[in-house]
Design a protein around this motif. Structure first.
Motif, PDB file in Angstrom:
ATOM      1  N   ALA A  67      79.968 -13.097  -5.499  1.00  0.00           N
ATOM      2  CA  ALA A  67      81.341 -13.192  -5.854  1.00  0.00           C
ATOM      3  C   ALA A  67      82.022 -11.994  -6.656  1.00  0.00           C
ATOM      4  O   ALA A  67      83.306 -11.870  -6.492  1.00  0.00           O
ATOM      5  CB  ALA A  67      81.411 -14.305  -6.997  1.00  0.00           C
ATOM      6  N   TYR A  68      81.368 -10.863  -6.854  1.00  0.00           N
ATOM      7  CA  TYR A  68      81.637  -9.729  -7.559  1.00  0.00           C
ATOM      8  C   TYR A  68      81.704  -8.639  -6.326  1.00  0.00           C
ATOM      9  O   TYR A  68      81.886  -7.396  -6.806  1.00  0.00           O
ATOM     10  CB  TYR A  68      80.838  -9.451  -8.750  1.00  0.00           C
ATOM     11  CG  TYR A  68      80.976 -10.379  -9.792  1.00  0.00           C
ATOM     12  CD1 TYR A  68      82.092 -10.190 -10.558  1.00  0.00           C
ATOM     13  CD2 TYR A  68      80.090 -11.559 -10.307  1.00  0.00           C
ATOM     14  CE1 TYR A  68      82.168 -11.256 -11.860  1.00  0.00           C
ATOM     15  CE2 TYR A  68      80.272 -12.280 -10.702  1.00  0.00           C
ATOM     16  CZ  TYR A  68      81.238 -12.211 -11.755  1.00  0.00           C
ATOM     17  OH  TYR A  68      81.440 -13.211 -12.712  1.00  0.00           O
ATOM     18  N   LYS A  69      81.577  -8.761  -4.990  1.00  0.00           N
ATOM     19  CA  LYS A  69      81.464  -7.867  -4.013  1.00  0.00           C
ATOM     20  C   LYS A  69      83.085  -7.670  -3.815  1.00  0.00           C
ATOM     21  O   LYS A  69      83.475  -8.120  -2.651  1.00  0.00           O
ATOM     22  CB  LYS A  69      80.638  -8.285  -3.077  1.00  0.00           C
ATOM     23  CG  LYS A  69      80.369  -7.058  -1.824  1.00  0.00           C
ATOM     24  CD  LYS A  69      79.398  -7.537  -0.925  1.00  0.00           C
ATOM     25  CE  LYS A  69      79.978  -7.308   0.473  1.00  0.00           C
ATOM     26  NZ  LYS A  69      79.058  -7.485   1.618  1.00  0.00           N
ATOM     27  N   THR A  70      83.895  -7.178  -4.649  1.00  0.00           N
ATOM     28  CA  THR A  70      85.205  -7.016  -4.614  1.00  0.00           C
ATOM     29  C   THR A  70      85.880  -5.840  -4.918  1.00  0.00           C
ATOM     30  O   THR A  70      85.168  -5.013  -5.543  1.00  0.00           O
ATOM     31  CB  THR A  70      85.910  -8.226  -5.470  1.00  0.00           C
ATOM     32  OG1 THR A  70      85.656  -7.886  -6.898  1.00  0.00           O
ATOM     33  CG2 THR A  70      85.460  -9.597  -5.400  1.00  0.00           C
ATOM     34  N   LEU A  71      87.228  -5.595  -4.463  1.00  0.00           N
ATOM     35  CA  LEU A  71      87.921  -4.625  -4.907  1.00  0.00           C
ATOM     36  C   LEU A  71      88.029  -4.261  -6.275  1.00  0.00           C
ATOM     37  O   LEU A  71      87.888  -3.142  -6.958  1.00  0.00           O
ATOM     38  CB  LEU A  71      89.333  -4.421  -4.151  1.00  0.00           C
ATOM     39  CG  LEU A  71      89.422  -4.166  -2.972  1.00  0.00           C
ATOM     40  CD1 LEU A  71      90.726  -4.539  -2.135  1.00  0.00           C
ATOM     41  CD2 LEU A  71      88.809  -2.471  -2.434  1.00  0.00           C
ATOM     42  N   GLY A  98      71.815  -5.897  -1.230  1.00  0.00           N
ATOM     43  CA  GLY A  98      72.765  -5.729  -0.459  1.00  0.00           C
ATOM     44  C   GLY A  98      74.391  -5.571  -0.888  1.00  0.00           C
ATOM     45  O   GLY A  98      75.302  -4.880  -0.404  1.00  0.00           O
ATOM     46  N   VAL A  99      74.606  -6.492  -1.964  1.00  0.00           N
ATOM     47  CA  VAL A  99      75.855  -6.572  -2.542  1.00  0.00           C
ATOM     48  C   VAL A  99      76.014  -5.148  -3.038  1.00  0.00           C
ATOM     49  O   VAL A  99      77.303  -4.508  -2.889  1.00  0.00           O
ATOM     50  CB  VAL A  99      75.969  -7.763  -3.658  1.00  0.00           C
ATOM     51  CG1 VAL A  99      77.022  -7.370  -4.266  1.00  0.00           C
ATOM     52  CG2 VAL A  99      76.079  -8.900  -2.955  1.00  0.00           C
ATOM     53  N   MET A 103      78.925  -2.124  -1.559  1.00  0.00           N
ATOM     54  CA  MET A 103      79.893  -1.604  -2.634  1.00  0.00           C
ATOM     55  C   MET A 103      79.667  -0.224  -2.941  1.00  0.00           C
ATOM     56  O   MET A 103      80.773   0.470  -3.303  1.00  0.00           O
ATOM     57  CB  MET A 103      79.836  -2.578  -4.091  1.00  0.00           C
ATOM     58  CG  MET A 103      80.734  -3.634  -4.027  1.00  0.00           C
ATOM     59  SD  MET A 103      81.130  -4.331  -5.462  1.00  0.00           S
ATOM     60  CE  MET A 103      79.427  -4.841  -6.097  1.00  0.00           C
ATOM     61  N   SER A 104      78.401   0.188  -3.270  1.00  0.00           N
ATOM     62  CA  SER A 104      78.323   1.571  -3.720  1.00  0.00           C
ATOM     63  C   SER A 104      78.417   2.523  -2.506  1.00  0.00           C
ATOM     64  O   SER A 104      79.123   3.670  -2.768  1.00  0.00           O
ATOM     65  CB  SER A 104      76.709   1.761  -4.141  1.00  0.00           C
ATOM     66  OG  SER A 104      76.081   0.977  -5.042  1.00  0.00           O
ATOM     67  N   GLY A 105      78.274   2.169  -1.409  1.00  0.00           N
ATOM     68  CA  GLY A 105      78.373   2.827  -0.295  1.00  0.00           C
ATOM     69  C   GLY A 105      79.807   2.957  -0.055  1.00  0.00           C
ATOM     70  O   GLY A 105      80.454   4.037   0.192  1.00  0.00           O
ATOM     71  N   PHE A 106      80.607   1.917  -0.291  1.00  0.00           N
ATOM     72  CA  PHE A 106      82.055   2.128  -0.220  1.00  0.00           C
ATOM     73  C   PHE A 106      82.820   2.961  -1.349  1.00  0.00           C
ATOM     74  O   PHE A 106      83.691   3.784  -0.864  1.00  0.00           O
ATOM     75  CB  PHE A 106      82.747   0.581  -0.335  1.00  0.00           C
ATOM     76  CG  PHE A 106      84.297   0.661  -0.088  1.00  0.00           C
ATOM     77  CD1 PHE A 106      84.847   0.896   1.203  1.00  0.00           C
ATOM     78  CD2 PHE A 106      85.165   0.306  -1.201  1.00  0.00           C
ATOM     79  CE1 PHE A 106      86.196   0.854   1.295  1.00  0.00           C
ATOM     80  CE2 PHE A 106      86.484   0.325  -1.139  1.00  0.00           C
ATOM     81  CZ  PHE A 106      86.947   0.535   0.264  1.00  0.00           C
ATOM     82  N   VAL A 107      82.261   2.905  -2.377  1.00  0.00           N
ATOM     83  CA  VAL A 107      82.518   3.818  -3.432  1.00  0.00           C
ATOM     84  C   VAL A 107      82.217   5.320  -2.985  1.00  0.00           C
ATOM     85  O   VAL A 107      83.238   6.171  -3.091  1.00  0.00           O
ATOM     86  CB  VAL A 107      81.835   3.464  -4.972  1.00  0.00           C
ATOM     87  CG1 VAL A 107      82.175   4.630  -5.979  1.00  0.00           C
ATOM     88  CG2 VAL A 107      82.358   2.119  -5.555  1.00  0.00           C
ATOM     89  N   ALA A 108      81.042   5.623  -2.575  1.00  0.00           N
ATOM     90  CA  ALA A 108      80.879   6.843  -2.212  1.00  0.00           C
ATOM     91  C   ALA A 108      81.639   7.231  -1.135  1.00  0.00           C
ATOM     92  O   ALA A 108      81.964   8.528  -0.657  1.00  0.00           O
ATOM     93  CB  ALA A 108      79.294   6.829  -1.642  1.00  0.00           C
ATOM     94  N   THR A 136      79.519  -0.490   5.011  1.00  0.00           N
ATOM     95  CA  THR A 136      79.687  -0.723   3.607  1.00  0.00           C
ATOM     96  C   THR A 136      81.053  -1.426   3.421  1.00  0.00           C
ATOM     97  O   THR A 136      81.962  -1.319   4.153  1.00  0.00           O
ATOM     98  CB  THR A 136      79.819   0.691   2.758  1.00  0.00           C
ATOM     99  OG1 THR A 136      81.159   1.062   3.119  1.00  0.00           O
ATOM    100  CG2 THR A 136      78.566   1.501   3.123  1.00  0.00           C
ATOM    101  N   GLY A 137      81.216  -1.967   2.108  1.00  0.00           N
ATOM    102  CA  GLY A 137      82.595  -2.641   2.122  1.00  0.00           C
ATOM    103  C   GLY A 137      82.300  -3.841   1.005  1.00  0.00           C
ATOM    104  O   GLY A 137      81.378  -4.191   0.336  1.00  0.00           O
ATOM    105  N   VAL A 138      83.560  -4.352   1.008  1.00  0.00           N
ATOM    106  CA  VAL A 138      83.845  -5.647   0.247  1.00  0.00           C
ATOM    107  C   VAL A 138      84.376  -6.879   0.737  1.00  0.00           C
ATOM    108  O   VAL A 138      84.938  -6.672   1.821  1.00  0.00           O
ATOM    109  CB  VAL A 138      84.608  -5.039  -1.108  1.00  0.00           C
ATOM    110  CG1 VAL A 138      84.026  -4.144  -2.212  1.00  0.00           C
ATOM    111  CG2 VAL A 138      85.809  -4.825  -0.569  1.00  0.00           C
ATOM    112  N   ASP A 139      84.290  -7.992  -0.155  1.00  0.00           N
ATOM    113  CA  ASP A 139      84.881  -9.188   0.357  1.00  0.00           C
ATOM    114  C   ASP A 139      86.418  -9.312  -0.033  1.00  0.00           C
ATOM    115  O   ASP A 139      86.813  -8.755  -0.927  1.00  0.00           O
ATOM    116  CB  ASP A 139      84.205 -10.313   0.036  1.00  0.00           C
ATOM    117  CG  ASP A 139      82.608 -10.307   0.370  1.00  0.00           C
ATOM    118  OD1 ASP A 139      82.272  -9.715   1.210  1.00  0.00           O
ATOM    119  OD2 ASP A 139      82.000 -10.956  -0.398  1.00  0.00           O
TER     120      ASP A 139
END
Ligand SMILES: NC(=O)c1ccc[n+]([C@@H]2O[C@H](COP(=O)([O-])OP(=O)(O)OC[C@H]3O[C@@H](n4cnc5c(N)ncnc54)[C@H](O)[C@@H]3O)[C@@H](O)[C@H]2O)c1
Ligand SMILES: [Zn+2]
Length: 359
Positions: A67-71, A98-99, A103-108, A136-139
């Motif tokens: 639920a916290y895998k968000t922008l 995985g969450v 998210m970390s990959g998306f941040v990087a 990588t990414g978010v929901d």
């Protein structure tokens, strides 16, 4: 055990072993400035071993769960990185499931147009799936993983000792992805999964380490081979989504009460049922998958009361939908899956009815 992975712009190693988290800095000898990104469950367990290696590193802890895998969460991570004065030389180190990896990959991938990325998966699921391959990414409220980027890690460090603290339910979740890997590309994995009681191996007193090391390495190898062949999912890589069109919909409609791996397990049962209903494989495929899923203590049925219409609606927002038709990965036989972009809705509804638990 070290598995090299090549990708369009380079190569990295996946290192699998016991008690290796404490050796991370030795492997990253040039790295001074780090953002260690983790969640509230993992931080107290494995934050200290990383902080010890980088006493000046910034430890960023976010709430746990899909639920916290968000922008919104990503934004709080950027804020803490800016507040700590991290520049383009900083390295993102992901420590978690995985969450956190996604998210970390998306941040990087996005912080100051991209900085270095290292990932230390601490769930079985992330070891054998999420941390390898660079997705990588978010929901979004509209669907899972709808915003993201390809970001290759420069090292994946899978410390099997961390699995000892993993809740048993999450261990089963990881097994769902291993079974999925087996169905698409390595039938022998299904046999391996059934040989041992993995809960006993991981949580038991004097556990034999060898089988776990082998199972995880073999599963990573399947993922590695598929992503190397098709790094940007133009073709074959889509097969890794077996069970996921159903699974993502179940996760979403349950408002993430059903975790990803359980959704994938139920999705595998659905995929086998649908494949048989369309005449692609014999009906005993479903029984075979069910007995393997049951062995690793996964639930086999979609929870009672979940509405078929709602599930189908959730599937329509799934990225895997193309040209307005529902696209499914189906099974012909063990080791042979394929994409069918034209599945009749009626058959999908029939499968959902058959695989949903009775009230
Ligand atoms: N990028 C990809 O290619 C890819 C592939 C598969 C799945 N995924 C994504 O992975 C996510 C699911 O990952 P997950 O199943 O690891 O879930 P998760 O990251 O939510 O972790 C599961 C739970 O276990 C806890 N945890 C993690 N490690 C622990 C440890 N060692 N000890 C105790 N607790 C621990 C976490 O805090 C969390 O509560 C989904 O968002 C899915 O979309 C991505
Ligand atoms: Zn998955």
């Amino acid at each position: 055990m070290t598995l090299p992975v090549t990708h369009p712009t380079g190569e990295y190693d996946v290192v699998v072993g016991f008690d290796i988290l404490r050796s991370l800095r030795e492997r990253l000898s040039d790295v001074e400035s780090v953002a260690i990104i983790t969640d509230e469950n993992v931080a107290p367990l494995y934050g200290p071993v990383l902080k010890k290696q980088w006493p000046n590193g910034v430890l960023i802890t976010v709430p746990a769960g899909e639920a916290y895998k968000t922008l919104d969460t990503v934004r709080t991570i950027y804020d803490q990185m800016f507040a700590a004065g991290l520049d383009r030389k900083a390295v993102v180190i992901s420590v978690g499931g995985g969450v956190i990896n996604d998210m970390s990959g998306f941040v990087a991938a996005s912080y100051m147009r991209g900085i270095r990325f290292v990932t230390c998966p601490t769930t079985l699921l992330s070891m054998v799936d999420a941390s390898v391959g660079g997705k990588t990414g978010v929901d979004m409220p509209q669907g899972k993983n709808l915003i993201g980027a390809f970001k290759q890690p420069e090292l994946v460090l899978a410390d099997l000792s961390t699995l000892k603290t993993l809740p048993a339910r999450e261990l089963s979740c990881g097994m769902a992805e291993i079974i999925k890997h087996g169905v698409i590309n390595a039938p022998e994995l299904l046999t391996d999964v059934k040989i041992y009681d993995w809960h006993e191996i991981i949580y038991g007193e004097d556990s034999n380490r060898r089988p776990l090391l082998e199972l995880v390495t073999n599963a990573i190898q399947v993922k590695r081979d598929v992503v190397q062949e098709d790094p940007f999912e133009d073709g074959r890589r889509a097969l890794l989504n077996l069970g996921h069109t159903f699974g993502h919909a179940i996760e979403q409609v349950s408002e993430f009460g059903v975790p990803h791996g359980e959704g994938v397990g139920m999705g595998l049962v659905c995929a086998a049922h649908l494949s048989a209903a369309l005449g692609y494989c014999p009906p005993d495929m479903q029984q075979l998958l069910e007995s393997t899923l049951r062995h690793v203590r996964l639930p086999l049925r979609i929870p009672a009361g979940m509405d078929g219409e709602e599930l189908v609606e959730a599937m329509q927002t799934d990225k895997k939908k193309m040209d307005g038709k529902l696209r499914f990965i189906l099974i012909r036989q063990l080791g042979e899956a394929f994409i069918d972009g034209d599945v009749p809705l009626g058959k999908v509804m029939e499968t959902l009815r058959a695989v949903t638990a009775d009230e």
